[in-house]
Design a protein around this motif. Structure first.
Motif, PDB file in Angstrom:
ATOM      1  N   SER A  78      -6.778   5.833  -7.211  1.00  0.00           N
ATOM      2  CA  SER A  78      -7.820   5.312  -6.320  1.00  0.00           C
ATOM      3  C   SER A  78      -7.847   3.785  -6.347  1.00  0.00           C
ATOM      4  CB  SER A  78      -9.189   5.857  -6.724  1.00  0.00           C
ATOM      5  OG  SER A  78      -9.223   7.252  -6.601  1.00  0.00           O
ATOM      6  N   PHE A  79      -7.726   3.213  -7.548  1.00  0.00           N
ATOM      7  CA  PHE A  79      -7.733   1.756  -7.645  1.00  0.00           C
ATOM      8  C   PHE A  79      -6.503   1.155  -6.962  1.00  0.00           C
ATOM      9  CE2 PHE A  79      -6.735  -2.331  -9.479  1.00  0.00           C
ATOM     10  CZ  PHE A  79      -7.932  -2.986  -9.317  1.00  0.00           C
ATOM     11  N   PRO A 136       0.792  -1.229   0.000  1.00  0.00           N
ATOM     12  CA  PRO A 136       0.000   0.000   0.000  1.00  0.00           C
ATOM     13  C   PRO A 136       0.830   1.288   0.000  1.00  0.00           C
ATOM     14  CG  PRO A 136      -0.925  -1.549   1.552  1.00  0.00           C
ATOM     15  CD  PRO A 136       0.356  -2.156   1.034  1.00  0.00           C
ATOM     16  N   VAL A 188     -12.862  -4.185  -4.386  1.00  0.00           N
ATOM     17  CA  VAL A 188     -12.316  -3.040  -5.123  1.00  0.00           C
ATOM     18  C   VAL A 188     -12.423  -3.267  -6.628  1.00  0.00           C
ATOM     19  CG1 VAL A 188     -10.201  -1.713  -5.583  1.00  0.00           C
ATOM     20  CG2 VAL A 188     -10.777  -2.383  -3.247  1.00  0.00           C
ATOM     21  N   GLY A 210      -6.944   1.521  -3.227  1.00  0.00           N
ATOM     22  CA  GLY A 210      -7.987   0.628  -2.741  1.00  0.00           C
ATOM     23  C   GLY A 210      -7.580  -0.831  -2.786  1.00  0.00           C
ATOM     24  N   LEU A 256      -5.245  -1.528   0.071  1.00  0.00           N
ATOM     25  CA  LEU A 256      -5.792  -1.369   1.421  1.00  0.00           C
ATOM     26  C   LEU A 256      -6.993  -2.255   1.718  1.00  0.00           C
ATOM     27  CD1 LEU A 256      -5.641   2.520   1.670  1.00  0.00           C
ATOM     28  CD2 LEU A 256      -4.090   0.863   2.729  1.00  0.00           C
ATOM     29  N   GLY A 257      -7.736  -2.623   0.685  1.00  0.00           N
ATOM     30  CA  GLY A 257      -8.977  -3.358   0.907  1.00  0.00           C
ATOM     31  C   GLY A 257      -8.968  -4.731   0.276  1.00  0.00           C
TER      32      GLY A 257
END
Length: 186
Positions: A130-131, A78, A143, A134, A137-138
């Motif tokens: 953003s991708f 990340p 995502v 994400g 992190l997710g």
């Protein structure tokens, strides 16, 4: 044929990989993912398009490549979003430059459209950052499927900005996209 097949695989491949990497999501989230995949196909299809087998192979190749790219991006730590984006953009620019040189195509952008090109570049960068963030992190499945709903936004903007008509199937797909987002968010 190309758009729905590639969109389905671009969202489906990382969703399946995410389930293996992050564990199987809960039933409500699975329902949302399934609805999202259906929405992607419906929104990506144009009303009255002719079915062509030639496009199937291109759609499969594009979707598999985009899906694999998403899986690889998710493996990036990340804290390395900016370096990853920089490397990806440098690779993109190198490939484009090579194609321009090999194909002897014009590469200059007409001056009147430069502001629009800059806006597109900024939006593309924002989406990719953003991708990347994400995915790092997710959950990859969440995502990737949410990012895979981009055709719904494209159809909506085409309707609002370009005054294009939305077919019944696309409208159903947009509605399913909104429902799927709510289910996935739980």
């Amino acid at each position: 044929i190309v758009a729905p097949v590639s969109a389905l695989l671009a969202a489906g491949v990382p969703a399946i990989a995410g389930a293996f990497l992050d564990g199987f999501p809960g039933p409500v989230r699975v329902a949302g993912i399934v609805l999202a995949l259906i929405a992607v196909v419906l929104v990506s299809r144009a009303e009255g398009e002719a079915a062509a087998r030639d496009g199937l192979w291109l759609g499969l190749a594009a979707g598999a490549a985009l899906g694999a790219s998403s899986v690889f991006v998710a493996q990036i730590t990340p804290g390395h979003v900016w370096s990853s984006i920089s490397i990806a953009r440098a690779a993109d620019a190198s490939a484009i430059l090579l194609l321009v040189l090999l194909l002897s195509r014009p590469w200059r952008v007409p001056r009147p459209v430069l502001p629009l090109v800059a806006l597109v570049a900024f939006a593309d960068l924002a989406g990719n950052v953003s991708f990347f963030a994400g995915a790092g992190l997710g959950r990859l499945d969440v995502v990737a499927v949410l990012a895979g709903l981009y055709p719904a936004m494209t159809v909506g903007l085409a309707f609002l900005v370009l005054r294009e008509r939305i077919g019944r199937g696309q409208l159903v797909g947009v509605a399913l996209a909104f429902v799927s987002i709510l289910l996935i968010a739980f």
